[in-house]
Enzyme design. Structure first.
Site, PDB file in Angstrom:
ATOM      1  CB  SER A   1      -0.889   0.006   1.244  1.00  0.00           C
ATOM      2  OG  SER A   1      -1.542   1.246   1.383  1.00  0.00           O
TER       3      SER A   1
ATOM      4  CE1 TYR B   1      -4.207  -3.232   4.224  1.00  0.00           C
ATOM      5  CE2 TYR B   1      -3.389  -0.975   4.225  1.00  0.00           C
ATOM      6  CZ  TYR B   1      -3.721  -2.132   3.541  1.00  0.00           C
ATOM      7  OH  TYR B   1      -3.551  -2.185   2.182  1.00  0.00           O
TER       8      TYR B   1
ATOM      9  CE  LYS C   1      -1.439  -5.492   3.006  1.00  0.00           C
ATOM     10  NZ  LYS C   1      -1.364  -6.519   1.958  1.00  0.00           N
TER      11      LYS C   1
ATOM     12  CB  VAL D   1      -8.477  -0.993  -6.109  1.00  0.00           C
ATOM     13  CG1 VAL D   1      -9.449  -1.867  -6.869  1.00  0.00           C
ATOM     14  CG2 VAL D   1      -7.096  -1.042  -6.761  1.00  0.00           C
ATOM     15  CE  LYS D   2     -14.161   3.746  -9.341  1.00  0.00           C
ATOM     16  NZ  LYS D   2     -14.867   3.941 -10.602  1.00  0.00           N
ATOM     17  CB  THR D   3     -12.024  -3.041  -2.890  1.00  0.00           C
ATOM     18  OG1 THR D   3     -11.397  -2.250  -1.871  1.00  0.00           O
ATOM     19  CG2 THR D   3     -11.068  -3.279  -4.045  1.00  0.00           C
TER      20      THR D   3
END
Length: 184
Positions: A52, A108, A112, A139-141
């Protein structure tokens, strides 16, 4: 707008932080270890760990932690484990900000960042493999509450591009949206 709301209103629990570290760091490490012997039989085995842009080392205000994660020549898996233990201890004590950790989705981000460091360790330890990190883009998630700018297909393409780098290509590198970038 949704992401702003999420950043200010989502409270991480200690159990969720532990689960995130277990999944993102230790889970990936276990899968890598399990598949390593097969990858080594390949002429140019590849490992691409999804990362990320929010875990760049410059965003960690604790200089000691930042230096430790960036000192790839001296970093060990044991040191990474101790660092994650310290993070979880500070998380449970609600001392993240005081100790210079990421805030907001801290588990998170720390998991990462540790995975990025582990990827660099693996690249150093196994020079015949291509071990890299790839940030797919925003990203669209479900995770981004569909606030991303890339489709899942576009994000996946950015990660696959790193996996398909030519034989003898870079290893121990961070890629942002398919382009080589700095861990810092």
């Amino acid at each position: 707008m949704r992401l702003e709301w999420m950043m200010t209103n989502v409270l991480e629990t200690t159990d969720a932080a532990k689960e995130t570290v277990q999944t993102n760091y230790y889970g990936t490490k276990k899968v890598t270890t399990a598949l390593l012997s097969l990858l080594q039989y390949s002429s140019e085995g590849r490992i691409v760990n999804v990362s990320s842009e929010f875990v760049r080392l410059i965003l960690i205000s604790n200089e000691k932690v930042r230096r430790k994660l960036n000192d790839i020549d001296n970093l060990t898996e044991e040191a990474l484990d101790k660092l994650l233990e310290k993070f979880l201890k500070d998380f449970e004590a609600r001392e993240l900000e005081a100790n210079g950790w990421f805030t907001g989705f801290s588990a998170y981000k720390v998991s990462k960042a540790a995975l990025n460091a582990y990827s660099r360790l693996m690249a150093r330890r196994h020079p015949a493999l291509r071990v890299n990190c790839a940030h797919p883009g925003y990203v669209k998630t479900h995770m981004t509450m569909s606030s991303g700018v890339l489709t899942p297909e576009e994000g996946a393409r950015n990660v696959v591009k790193v996996g398909l780098l030519p034989d003898g290509g870079p290893t121990g590198v961070y890629f942002a949206e398919g382009k080589e970038a700095s861990f810092l």
